[in-house]
Design an enzyme around this catalytic site. Structure first.
Site, PDB file in Angstrom:
ATOM      1  N   ARG A 258      35.073  59.470 -15.771  1.00  0.00           N
ATOM      2  CA  ARG A 258      34.998  58.977 -17.090  1.00  0.00           C
ATOM      3  C   ARG A 258      33.641  59.411 -17.762  1.00  0.00           C
ATOM      4  O   ARG A 258      32.685  58.547 -17.265  1.00  0.00           O
ATOM      5  CB  ARG A 258      35.247  57.421 -17.462  1.00  0.00           C
ATOM      6  N   HIS A 262      33.277  53.196 -21.828  1.00  0.00           N
ATOM      7  CA  HIS A 262      34.818  52.837 -21.679  1.00  0.00           C
ATOM      8  C   HIS A 262      35.293  53.020 -22.910  1.00  0.00           C
ATOM      9  O   HIS A 262      36.659  53.392 -23.087  1.00  0.00           O
ATOM     10  CB  HIS A 262      34.684  51.359 -21.241  1.00  0.00           C
ATOM     11  N   TYR A 271      25.141  50.072 -16.746  1.00  0.00           N
ATOM     12  CA  TYR A 271      25.880  49.731 -15.482  1.00  0.00           C
ATOM     13  C   TYR A 271      25.972  51.093 -14.265  1.00  0.00           C
ATOM     14  O   TYR A 271      26.341  50.987 -13.273  1.00  0.00           O
ATOM     15  CB  TYR A 271      26.942  48.945 -15.419  1.00  0.00           C
TER      16      TYR A 271
HETATM   17  C1  LIG Z   1      45.931  42.245 -19.313  1.00  0.00           C
HETATM   18  C2  LIG Z   1      44.317  42.696 -19.665  1.00  0.00           C
HETATM   19  N1  LIG Z   1      43.454  42.232 -19.213  1.00  0.00           N
HETATM   20  C3  LIG Z   1      42.267  42.388 -19.397  1.00  0.00           C
HETATM   21  C4  LIG Z   1      42.095  43.527 -20.362  1.00  0.00           C
HETATM   22  C5  LIG Z   1      40.654  44.060 -20.758  1.00  0.00           C
HETATM   23  N2  LIG Z   1      40.407  45.476 -20.336  1.00  0.00           N
HETATM   24  C6  LIG Z   1      40.626  46.592 -20.927  1.00  0.00           C
HETATM   25  S1  LIG Z   1      40.321  48.016 -20.390  1.00  0.00           S
HETATM   26  C7  LIG Z   1      40.205  47.397 -18.855  1.00  0.00           C
HETATM   27  C8  LIG Z   1      39.936  48.027 -17.859  1.00  0.00           C
HETATM   28  C9  LIG Z   1      40.782  49.005 -17.212  1.00  0.00           C
HETATM   29  O1  LIG Z   1      40.359  49.751 -16.297  1.00  0.00           O
HETATM   30  P1  LIG Z   1      41.114  51.121 -15.582  1.00  0.00           P
HETATM   31  O2  LIG Z   1      42.600  50.584 -15.490  1.00  0.00           O
HETATM   32  O3  LIG Z   1      40.576  51.628 -14.585  1.00  0.00           O
HETATM   33  O4  LIG Z   1      41.407  52.079 -16.940  1.00  0.00           O
HETATM   34  P2  LIG Z   1      40.518  53.022 -17.727  1.00  0.00           P
HETATM   35  O5  LIG Z   1      39.886  52.059 -18.822  1.00  0.00           O
HETATM   36  O6  LIG Z   1      39.184  52.943 -16.666  1.00  0.00           O
HETATM   37  O7  LIG Z   1      40.893  54.064 -18.053  1.00  0.00           O
HETATM   38  C10 LIG Z   1      40.184  46.137 -19.086  1.00  0.00           C
HETATM   39  C11 LIG Z   1      40.089  44.791 -18.007  1.00  0.00           C
HETATM   40  C12 LIG Z   1      43.131  44.172 -20.968  1.00  0.00           C
HETATM   41  N3  LIG Z   1      43.209  45.042 -21.937  1.00  0.00           N
HETATM   42  N4  LIG Z   1      44.280  43.828 -20.500  1.00  0.00           N
END
Ligand SMILES: Cc1ncc(C[n+]2csc(CCOP(=O)(O)OP(=O)(O)O)c2C)c(N)n1
Ligand SMILES: [Mg+2]
Length: 367
Positions: A258, A262, A271
């Site tokens: 990435r 985020h 971080y």
């Molecule tokens: C059920 C739920 N818990 C927490 C969140 C908050 N949240 C949004 S993105 C994220 C991280 C996701 O990381 P990853 O699965 O690696 O996907 P990336 O964003 O890195 O593509 C979190 C914890 C959410 N959207 N939904």
């Protein structure tokens, strides 16, 4: 004690092209389709430029929170090019290239991230599911879609994506389990971009690879270099063929990085190190495919200039279309959920409509 081996497994890894766009092994036959390679590159460039514009729109208050896909373009392009029209895409929120190639219009993307639900009503691929922001819930939807295909005897596949972080959730593992035990026509692509917001991959899971999570569910798993357009495309294509042939599901772990924050609500400099980011840029997929195309005499400086100009035009037109879309009336927030709206909501809808004269901070406004 004499223990015997009960089961042994290995997790395949594949890539064709190194960081400089040089081949490490012979390419599969499909890669001789030059039109396809050019479409892949042109889509990646368009989407990269669009992505940058989307961030700028959020920064200038013209759009809501937006998750950049910078550096992860090859994965979506591979999915979008490989799926059949009548397969169904069940995306998370970093799948713009796949959605674009499926027929999602870029103005729909801007409307969606601008808070307008009409952006999820895809005119050209109405069966594809909308972006899924709740982590991993889309996995269960995909298992449901795949189950429906199987029950109806349709030769269609459900393609679902998620991030590395999502693979820690129950919904992910439960969906994998039914995909295995019911032999579902499902392709699961994990975009392992090494971060889940500020949680790095190494503290996300003790599993050495994400691909091996497939083994516990009795389906096949493969890890590929997700920055290598050829590797990720080949994996998606093989998995789709398998699904269409009724031979079950596949989990593909696509290693990526990435390069952006985020989302626009994040500041990754807090971080992660500059060094890590710099190393990420050296592996990114767009430059890599371009270098390959140049060595094949399929690409040039002139073509690049023309593509950049064409992309800028497309994006400008789409942004104007977004600005010119009148906002939905406030009472529309009640629509599209219930076939028969409960009485209390009918009342609230009437009230919302009567308050719609407010011009102050009008909901749905893109400006
Ligand atoms: C059920 C739920 N818990 C927490 C969140 C908050 N949240 C949004 S993105 C994220 C991280 C996701 O990381 P990853 O699965 O690696 O996907 P990336 O964003 O890195 O593509 C979190 C914890 C959410 N959207 N939904
Ligand atoms: Mg991630």
């Amino acid at each position: 004690m004499m223990m015997q081996k009960t089961f042994d497994f290995f997790v395949p890894y594949n890539r064709f092209m190194n960081e400089q766009g040089q081949l490490e092994q012979a390419l599969p036959a499909w890669s001789r389709d030059q039109k396809r390679l050019l479409q892949a590159y042109e889509t990646m460039v368009l989407i990269r430029n669009f992505d940058q514009k989307a961030v700028a729109l959020q920064r200038t208050g013209k759009m809501g929170t937006y998750p950049s896909i910078l550096g992860q373009e090859a994965i979506g392009v591979a999915i979008g090019q490989s799926m059949r029209k009548d397969d169904v895409l069940i995306p998370y929120y970093r799948d713009l290239p796949a959605q674009y190639l499926r027929g999602v219009r870029l103005v729909e993307t801007l409307l969606y991230w601008g808070g307008d639900e009409r952006g999820s009503c895809y005119q050209q691929c109405p069966e594809d599911l909308p972006n899924c922001v709740p982590i991993a819930t889309q996995m269960c939807h995909a298992a449901g879609v795949a189950t429906a295909f199987k029950i109806r005897g349709e030769k269609r596949a459900a393609v679902v994506t998620c991030g590395d972080g999502a693979t820690s959730k129950g919904d992910f593992l439960e969906s994998l389990n039914v995909a295995g035990v019911w032999q579902l026509p499902m392709v699961i692509v994990v975009n392992n971009n090494q971060w889940a917001i500020s949680t790095p991959r190494k503290v996300q899971s003790a599993s050495q690879t994400i691909a091996q999570k497939a083994i516990g569910a009795g389906i096949s798993g493969i890890q590929v270099d997700g920055n290598d357009y050829f590797a990720i495309t080949d994996a998606v294509q093989n998995a789709l063929e398998k699904a269409h042939a009724g031979k079950g599901a596949t989990l593909i772990e696509a290693l990526s990085y990435r390069l952006g924050d985020h989302t626009t609500a994040d500041d990754a400099t807090r971080y992660r190190s500059k060094e890590e980011l710099k190393a990420g840029w050296e592996r990114e997929p767009v430059q890599r495919l371009r270098q390959y195309l140049v060595t094949q005499n399929l690409w040039s400086e002139d073509k690049e200039k023309a593509l950049q100009a064409k992309s800028a035009d497309i994006i400008e037109t789409v942004v104007q279309e977004y600005f010119n879309t009148p906002p939905e009336p406030p009472e529309s927030m009640f629509d599209h959920l219930f076939a028969d709206m409960p009485a209390t909501l009918v009342e609230q809808r009437i009230e919302a409509k009567s308050l719609a004269g407010y011009t102050d901070n009008q909901p749905g406004s893109h400006h």
